[in-house]
Design an enzyme around this catalytic site. Structure first.
Site, PDB file in Angstrom:
ATOM      1  N   SER A 147       0.847  -1.204   0.000  1.00 32.17           N
ATOM      2  CA  SER A 147       0.000   0.000   0.000  1.00 32.17           C
ATOM      3  C   SER A 147       0.876   1.245   0.000  1.00 32.17           C
ATOM      4  O   SER A 147       2.077   1.177   0.289  1.00 32.17           O
ATOM      5  CB  SER A 147      -0.847  -0.021   1.275  1.00 32.17           C
ATOM      6  OG  SER A 147      -1.433   1.229   1.550  1.00 32.17           O
ATOM      7  N   TYR A 160      -3.726  -0.191   9.851  1.00 37.84           N
ATOM      8  CA  TYR A 160      -3.498  -0.545   8.439  1.00 37.84           C
ATOM      9  C   TYR A 160      -2.054  -0.217   8.040  1.00 37.84           C
ATOM     10  O   TYR A 160      -1.368  -1.022   7.407  1.00 37.84           O
ATOM     11  CB  TYR A 160      -4.499   0.232   7.583  1.00 37.84           C
ATOM     12  CG  TYR A 160      -4.518  -0.106   6.115  1.00 37.84           C
ATOM     13  CD1 TYR A 160      -5.144  -1.262   5.653  1.00 37.84           C
ATOM     14  CD2 TYR A 160      -3.933   0.749   5.170  1.00 37.84           C
ATOM     15  CE1 TYR A 160      -5.184  -1.548   4.291  1.00 37.84           C
ATOM     16  CE2 TYR A 160      -3.969   0.464   3.816  1.00 37.84           C
ATOM     17  CZ  TYR A 160      -4.599  -0.690   3.379  1.00 37.84           C
ATOM     18  OH  TYR A 160      -4.643  -0.965   2.034  1.00 37.84           O
TER      19      TYR A 160
HETATM   20  P1  NAP Z   1     -11.855  -4.900  -1.202  1.00 36.88           P
HETATM   21  O1  NAP Z   1     -12.574  -4.414  -2.398  1.00 36.88           O
HETATM   22  O2  NAP Z   1     -12.377  -4.567   0.149  1.00 36.88           O
HETATM   23  O3  NAP Z   1     -11.586  -6.488  -1.302  1.00 36.88           O
HETATM   24  C1  NAP Z   1     -10.924  -7.131  -0.272  1.00 36.88           C
HETATM   25  C2  NAP Z   1     -11.031  -8.621  -0.456  1.00 36.88           C
HETATM   26  O4  NAP Z   1     -10.382  -9.276   0.642  1.00 36.88           O
HETATM   27  C3  NAP Z   1     -12.449  -9.098  -0.476  1.00 36.88           C
HETATM   28  O5  NAP Z   1     -12.596 -10.063  -1.494  1.00 36.88           O
HETATM   29  C4  NAP Z   1     -12.623  -9.740   0.897  1.00 36.88           C
HETATM   30  O6  NAP Z   1     -13.550 -10.772   0.891  1.00 36.88           O
HETATM   31  C5  NAP Z   1     -11.230 -10.300   1.130  1.00 36.88           C
HETATM   32  N1  NAP Z   1     -10.955 -10.579   2.533  1.00 36.88           N
HETATM   33  C6  NAP Z   1     -10.946  -9.701   3.565  1.00 36.88           C
HETATM   34  N2  NAP Z   1     -10.648 -10.334   4.701  1.00 36.88           N
HETATM   35  C7  NAP Z   1     -10.451 -11.645   4.384  1.00 36.88           C
HETATM   36  C8  NAP Z   1     -10.087 -12.786   5.126  1.00 36.88           C
HETATM   37  N3  NAP Z   1      -9.884 -12.725   6.451  1.00 36.88           N
HETATM   38  N4  NAP Z   1      -9.962 -13.974   4.492  1.00 36.88           N
HETATM   39  C9  NAP Z   1     -10.182 -14.038   3.154  1.00 36.88           C
HETATM   40  N5  NAP Z   1     -10.521 -12.994   2.398  1.00 36.88           N
HETATM   41  C10 NAP Z   1     -10.654 -11.806   3.007  1.00 36.88           C
HETATM   42  O7  NAP Z   1     -10.376  -4.342  -1.229  1.00 36.88           O
HETATM   43  P2  NAP Z   1      -9.440  -3.954  -2.456  1.00 36.88           P
HETATM   44  O8  NAP Z   1      -9.456  -2.491  -2.540  1.00 36.88           O
HETATM   45  O9  NAP Z   1      -9.722  -4.795  -3.646  1.00 36.88           O
HETATM   46  O10 NAP Z   1      -8.057  -4.350  -1.798  1.00 36.88           O
HETATM   47  C11 NAP Z   1      -7.395  -5.566  -2.032  1.00 36.88           C
HETATM   48  C12 NAP Z   1      -6.034  -5.480  -1.363  1.00 36.88           C
HETATM   49  O11 NAP Z   1      -5.329  -4.342  -1.867  1.00 36.88           O
HETATM   50  C13 NAP Z   1      -6.106  -5.268   0.151  1.00 36.88           C
HETATM   51  O12 NAP Z   1      -5.042  -5.926   0.777  1.00 36.88           O
HETATM   52  C14 NAP Z   1      -5.951  -3.771   0.289  1.00 36.88           C
HETATM   53  O13 NAP Z   1      -5.485  -3.388   1.550  1.00 36.88           O
HETATM   54  C15 NAP Z   1      -4.957  -3.488  -0.801  1.00 36.88           C
HETATM   55  N6  NAP Z   1      -4.909  -2.116  -1.294  1.00 36.88           N
HETATM   56  C16 NAP Z   1      -6.038  -1.481  -1.729  1.00 36.88           C
HETATM   57  C17 NAP Z   1      -5.915  -0.184  -2.251  1.00 36.88           C
HETATM   58  C18 NAP Z   1      -7.084   0.594  -2.750  1.00 36.88           C
HETATM   59  O14 NAP Z   1      -6.928   1.812  -2.955  1.00 36.88           O
HETATM   60  N7  NAP Z   1      -8.240   0.000  -2.993  1.00 36.88           N
HETATM   61  C19 NAP Z   1      -4.679   0.416  -2.303  1.00 36.88           C
HETATM   62  C20 NAP Z   1      -3.565  -0.262  -1.815  1.00 36.88           C
HETATM   63  C21 NAP Z   1      -3.698  -1.526  -1.330  1.00 36.88           C
HETATM   64  P3  NAP Z   1     -14.818 -10.835   1.894  1.00 36.88           P
HETATM   65  O15 NAP Z   1     -15.958 -10.678   0.996  1.00 36.88           O
HETATM   66  O16 NAP Z   1     -14.684 -12.179   2.486  1.00 36.88           O
HETATM   67  O17 NAP Z   1     -14.683  -9.712   2.885  1.00 36.88           O
HETATM   68  C1  GCO Z   2      -7.074   5.158   3.111  1.00 37.07           C
HETATM   69  C2  GCO Z   2      -7.107   4.196   1.974  1.00 37.07           C
HETATM   70  C3  GCO Z   2      -5.734   3.631   1.661  1.00 37.07           C
HETATM   71  C4  GCO Z   2      -5.758   2.819   0.394  1.00 37.07           C
HETATM   72  C5  GCO Z   2      -4.476   2.252  -0.064  1.00 37.07           C
HETATM   73  C6  GCO Z   2      -3.470   3.268  -0.441  1.00 37.07           C
HETATM   74  O1  GCO Z   2      -8.019   5.191   3.881  1.00 37.07           O
HETATM   75  O2  GCO Z   2      -6.109   5.927   3.184  1.00 37.07           O
HETATM   76  O3  GCO Z   2      -8.055   3.208   2.105  1.00 37.07           O
HETATM   77  O4  GCO Z   2      -5.072   3.145   2.731  1.00 37.07           O
HETATM   78  O5  GCO Z   2      -6.721   1.843   0.433  1.00 37.07           O
HETATM   79  O6  GCO Z   2      -3.989   1.230   0.729  1.00 37.07           O
HETATM   80  O7  GCO Z   2      -2.400   2.666  -1.079  1.00 37.07           O
END
Ligand code: NAP
Ligand code: GCO
Length: 266
Positions: A147, A160
């Site tokens: 992240s 986080y």
């Molecule tokens: P999201 O839309 O909330 O999807 C998260 C996924 O993780 C869902 O499929 C959820 O399934 C699953 N999950 C959560 N807890 C779990 C557990 N204990 N066991 C198995 N599955 C679980 O999030 P996203 O934005 O796609 O993010 C995916 C990854 O990228 C995360 O690690 C997030 O922190 C990271 N990330 C996101 C962003 C962003 O801007 N969106 C940026 C940087 C990093 P359930 O339906 O079971 O909850």
């Molecule tokens: C927040 C966001 C972030 C992003 C992501 C950034 O509240 O600042 O959710 O943490 O999801 O991980 O890279």
């Protein structure tokens, strides 16, 4: 050198944790497009059924399983089932993750632990479960979804940031410990990506205007926009393929330039 072959994932089995929707779903589509067989897990039957239909609509014959990444017994069983159904895991994408946005002094230790448990201990449990099979095969790829918060802090995301900073170091440690076994462990550090996780930060205001955080992120991003899950497809295929065999312990930030930028001058 045959470049198509270098990036091909033909004959590989990939597990994308939390691959039912969001970033995981896009990464799984990319790996499938490069030839990999796809397995994913999620926590509920309803999400599983919906995701299977979504994969099918994309022409992908994915296998879905119910498993919580924080439960070591469930993860062990998951890996055995995948091995029986598709063959041992060659590529693990530690994508499952959650965020809780709560000011630190108001956050309970229980909430803090829950975030660290899913976002940091989960990847440890999943990596630990696949590494022995990768050692046996003589190769393996682990991609940890890090992240901006692996590098930066901000208000309300202490747990986080602690977890994602830890995940960066877990990435480097897996590289250090198993690089000699021809396992490459790298991270992808997405910028701000439009998914359900960030939906609350993009909600329109009552008067129809954009959320102040939405405007803030666009102004902080040289690309001038939020990322889409599709922006992570190319980097994921690179880090899953032979094209990255000498790339190890690296975090590839895919952030439209956020980390390079001081911010707009007033
Ligand atoms: P999201 O839309 O909330 O999807 C998260 C996924 O993780 C869902 O499929 C959820 O399934 C699953 N999950 C959560 N807890 C779990 C557990 N204990 N066991 C198995 N599955 C679980 O999030 P996203 O934005 O796609 O993010 C995916 C990854 O990228 C995360 O690690 C997030 O922190 C990271 N990330 C996101 C962003 C962003 O801007 N969106 C940026 C940087 C990093 P359930 O339906 O079971 O909850
Ligand atoms: C927040 C966001 C972030 C992003 C992501 C950034 O509240 O600042 O959710 O943490 O999801 O991980 O890279």
């Amino acid at each position: 050198m045959d470049m198509r072959k270098l990036f091909s994932l033909e004959g590989k089995t990939a597990l994308v944790t939390g691959g039912a929707y969001g970033i995981g779903f896009a990464i799984a589509q990319a790996l499938a497009g490069a030839g990999a067989k796809i397995a994913f897990n999620c926590r509920s039957q309803s999400n599983l059924d919906k995701a299977l239909a979504d994969y099918k609509a994309q022409g992908i014959d994915a296998r879905g399983y119910i498993a919580d990444v924080t439960d070591e017994a469930q993860v062990k069983e998951l890996i055995s089932k995948i091995e029986a159904d598709l063959g041992g895991v060659d590529i693990l994408v530690n994508n499952a993750g959650v965020i809780k946005r709560i000011p630190m002094t108001e956050m309970s230790a229980e909430d803090f632990r829950q975030v660290v448990d899913i976002d940091l201990v989960g990847p440890f449990i999943c990596a630990k479960a696949v590494i022995p099979g990768m050692i046996q095969k003589g190769q393996g790829k682990i991609i940890n979804i890090c992240s901006m918060m692996s590098e930066l802090g901000r208000e309300t995301v202490s747990a986080y940031a602690a977890a994602k900073g830890g995940l960066k170091m877990l990435t480097r440690n897996i590289c250090s410990e198993y690089g000699g076994a021809n396992i490459q462990c790298n991270g992808i550090g997405p910028g701000y990506i439009a998914t359900p996780q960030t939906a609350p930060l993009r909600e329109r205001q009552a008067d129809g205007s954009r959320h102040p955080f939405d405007q803030f992120i666009v102004s902080k991003t040289p690309a001038g926009r939020w990322g889409d899950p599709e922006d992570l497809m190319g980097p994921a295929v690179f880090l899953a393929s032979g094209a990255s065999d000498f790339v190890n312990g690296h975090i590839l930030y895919v952030d439209g330039g956020i980390l390079a930028y001081i911010g707009k001058q007033p």
